[in-house]
Design an enzyme around this catalytic site. Structure first.
Site, mmCIF file in Angstrom:
data_model
loop_
_atom_site.group_PDB
_atom_site.id
_atom_site.type_symbol
_atom_site.label_atom_id
_atom_site.label_comp_id
_atom_site.label_asym_id
_atom_site.label_seq_id
_atom_site.Cartn_x
_atom_site.Cartn_y
_atom_site.Cartn_z
ATOM 1 N N PHE A 43 -21.110 -0.188 57.673
ATOM 2 C CA PHE A 43 -21.717 -1.440 58.178
ATOM 3 C C PHE A 43 -20.592 -2.444 58.479
ATOM 4 C CE2 PHE A 43 -24.497 0.520 55.018
ATOM 5 C CZ PHE A 43 -25.683 0.691 55.716
ATOM 6 N N ARG A 79 -12.847 -9.944 50.340
ATOM 7 C CA ARG A 79 -11.926 -9.030 51.032
ATOM 8 C C ARG A 79 -10.492 -9.176 50.513
ATOM 9 N NH1 ARG A 79 -15.691 -9.318 56.101
ATOM 10 N NH2 ARG A 79 -15.025 -11.434 56.534
ATOM 11 N N CYS A 117 -26.999 -8.556 50.378
ATOM 12 C CA CYS A 117 -27.113 -9.957 50.805
ATOM 13 C C CYS A 117 -28.592 -10.362 50.853
ATOM 14 C CB CYS A 117 -26.427 -10.180 52.142
ATOM 15 S SG CYS A 117 -27.075 -9.181 53.484
HETATM 16 N N1 SAH Z 1 -19.343 -5.824 56.751
HETATM 17 C C1 SAH Z 1 -19.474 -6.811 57.795
HETATM 18 C C2 SAH Z 1 -20.861 -7.414 57.850
HETATM 19 C C3 SAH Z 1 -21.966 -6.411 57.975
HETATM 20 S S1 SAH Z 1 -23.439 -7.038 58.663
HETATM 21 C C4 SAH Z 1 -18.446 -7.915 57.612
HETATM 22 O O1 SAH Z 1 -17.863 -8.019 56.535
HETATM 23 O O2 SAH Z 1 -18.223 -8.676 58.558
HETATM 24 C C5 SAH Z 1 -24.381 -5.598 58.812
HETATM 25 C C6 SAH Z 1 -23.933 -4.665 59.929
HETATM 26 O O3 SAH Z 1 -24.685 -3.470 59.755
HETATM 27 C C7 SAH Z 1 -24.244 -5.133 61.330
HETATM 28 O O4 SAH Z 1 -23.058 -5.131 62.095
HETATM 29 C C8 SAH Z 1 -25.247 -4.111 61.897
HETATM 30 O O5 SAH Z 1 -24.989 -3.776 63.258
HETATM 31 C C9 SAH Z 1 -25.003 -2.925 61.018
HETATM 32 N N2 SAH Z 1 -26.152 -2.030 60.783
HETATM 33 C C10 SAH Z 1 -27.435 -2.344 60.563
HETATM 34 N N3 SAH Z 1 -28.170 -1.244 60.295
HETATM 35 C C11 SAH Z 1 -27.306 -0.187 60.333
HETATM 36 C C12 SAH Z 1 -27.443 1.223 60.127
HETATM 37 N N4 SAH Z 1 -28.616 1.763 59.815
HETATM 38 N N5 SAH Z 1 -26.339 1.992 60.230
HETATM 39 C C13 SAH Z 1 -25.138 1.457 60.537
HETATM 40 N N6 SAH Z 1 -24.958 0.126 60.731
HETATM 41 C C14 SAH Z 1 -26.009 -0.686 60.641
#
Ligand code: SAH
Length: 398
Positions: free
Chosen positions: A229, A213, A340
């Site tokens: 996400f 980041r 990941c």
């Molecule tokens: N980018 C975040 C981590 C993401 S973890 C960071 O840097 O902290 C993945 C995230 O995707 C989770 O919060 C989960 O709720 C979300 N997620 C999972 N499937 C999804 C979908 N189909 N559409 C939108 N969000 C989703």
């Protein structure tokens, strides 16, 4: 050392000697040391076919990875003092890397503690055991963490789905300290985020992306940024703080979306950050139809490949997601994309991105290749420990 011995077949000690820590069930001389004689998580000495001990570890007869090596040599028991030593060694690295006590303190195999992760949030620790061996050693782990860190709270966040591979139940509970009613705060790069180690994802925060980041600062000034996400807004809020003109964060979890809004307010960024609850694929398709475009698109999805047999399907999902991401990018835009999935090789993610670009008749330039941060060190002998792969790409018209 009075631990019972687990004997390997001839030649099956080579991988352990080369640095790996896992024993697979087909590598054990079960005539000499039947797996059924061990209880789940029982400590053992691991020996080669001549009977020469390699070290101490623990067994789970129910798991395909039926034993893990915790310490080379047999001079030390798996007890509090071994954990104290490991925690101090792990802490010394993090104190060298970070100015404040917010980080992953223990990253399993890579920190010599297979099956254990510990995240630190100031004076609160959140631990996760993923193997029966570590589950059985919980008391020793708690005593060692108490001795080294004197935490205000220690949580067990033992709800990872991989625990089912070890026949372990899923739960989260407070092991040390008093329950308190205030949200847990994470500090990252001068921002504060509230998170919840019990109801949140993983152990509450994605420390693995912090260093990645840091890349945002030079990419987002005056730009429109889409954080897909987004979870608690780690990427999006940092983009807003680093000068983005407008940020849209998207997550399917209502709790995450509420937390993004609160986190934006907490940091005075609410004017530039909008949080939307939606399925990522639906949301991107809608944007595409409305011809809405962003300068920077961040794709940080959950693992699409959870088991090796899902690789073919997962690979297509990454490709499709990246294609959708590019379709909402400006003509000269920046795509920040991750996987990941432990089982997905780095080259496969890049191939998927490249195929998506060609399919849209666009040209991609890879600017930066990324992995998880150094508080999640990679064990060079254990490929699975390098699980986070990411790229920053510039995407142009062809
Ligand atoms: N980018 C975040 C981590 C993401 S973890 C960071 O840097 O902290 C993945 C995230 O995707 C989770 O919060 C989960 O709720 C979300 N997620 C999972 N499937 C999804 C979908 N189909 N559409 C939108 N969000 C989703």
């Amino acid at each position: 050392m009075e631990y019972p011995a687990l004997y390997l077949k001839r030649g099956e000690d080579a991988r352990l000697r080369a640095g790996h820590l896992w024993v697979f069930s087909n590598e054990v001389d079960v005539a000499r040391s039947p797996l059924a004689d061990f209880e789940p998580g029982q400590a053992c000495a691991i020996a080669d076919h001549r009977g020469k001990p390699l070290g101490v570890g623990y067994v789970n007869p129910a798991s395909l990875i039926c034993a893990r090596l915790v310490n080379r040599g047999i001079d030390h028991a798996l007890d509090r003092s071994l954990f104290v030593h490991r925690f101090k060694v792990a802490l010394a690295l993090r104190e060298r890397l970070f100015e404040e006590p917010w980080y992953r303190l223990v990253f399993g195999e890579s920190d010599g503690l297979p099956g254990l992760t510990v995240d630190r949030f100031g004076d609160v620790l959140v631990a996760q055991a993923t193997t029966a061996g570590m589950e059985r050693l919980k008391g020793e782990i708690e005593a060692a963490l108490a001795k080294v860190f004197k935490p205000r709270q220690l949580w067990w966040k033992n709800d990872a789905s991989i625990r089912s591979l070890e026949n372990l139940p899923e739960y989260a509970d407070l092991a040390l300290g008093e329950p308190i009613d205030a949200p847990l705060i994470v500090r990252e790069a001068g921002l504060e985020f509230e998170c919840n180690p019990v109801s949140g994802q993983k152990t509450g925060w994605f420390y693995d992306q912090r260093g990645n980041r840091d890349q945002l600062a030079r990419l987002v000034k005056g730009k429109r940024v889409l954080d897909m996400f987004s979870y608690l807004g780690g990427w999006g809020l940092r983009a807003a703080r680093d000068g983005a003109s407008e940020v849209v964060c998207v997550d399917s979890s209502p709790a995450a979306v509420d937390a993004i809004t609160r986190n934006a307010q907490r940091n005075g960024l609410q004017d530039r950050v909008r949080a939307v609850r939606a399925d990522a694929f639906d949301f991107l398709r809608n944007l595409r139809e409305q011809r809405e475009r962003f300068d920077v698109v961040i794709l940080d999805p959950p693992a699409f490949v959870k088991r090796r047999k899902d690789l073919a399907e997962g690979r297509i999902a990454y490709r499709r997601l990246n294609e959708l991401g590019m379709q909402v990018l400006e003509r000269d835009g920046i795509l920040i994309t991750f996987s990941c999935s432990h089982h997905l090789p780095r080259s496969m993610l890049l191939d998927g991105v490249q195929q998506a670009a060609r399919h849209l008749d666009r040209q991609a330039q890879m600017l930066v290749s990324m992995q998880q941060g150094p508080d999640h060190p990679v064990h060079p002998a254990i490929a699975e420990t390098e699980y986070l792969k990411g790229f920053i790409l510039r995407v142009l018209p062809a």
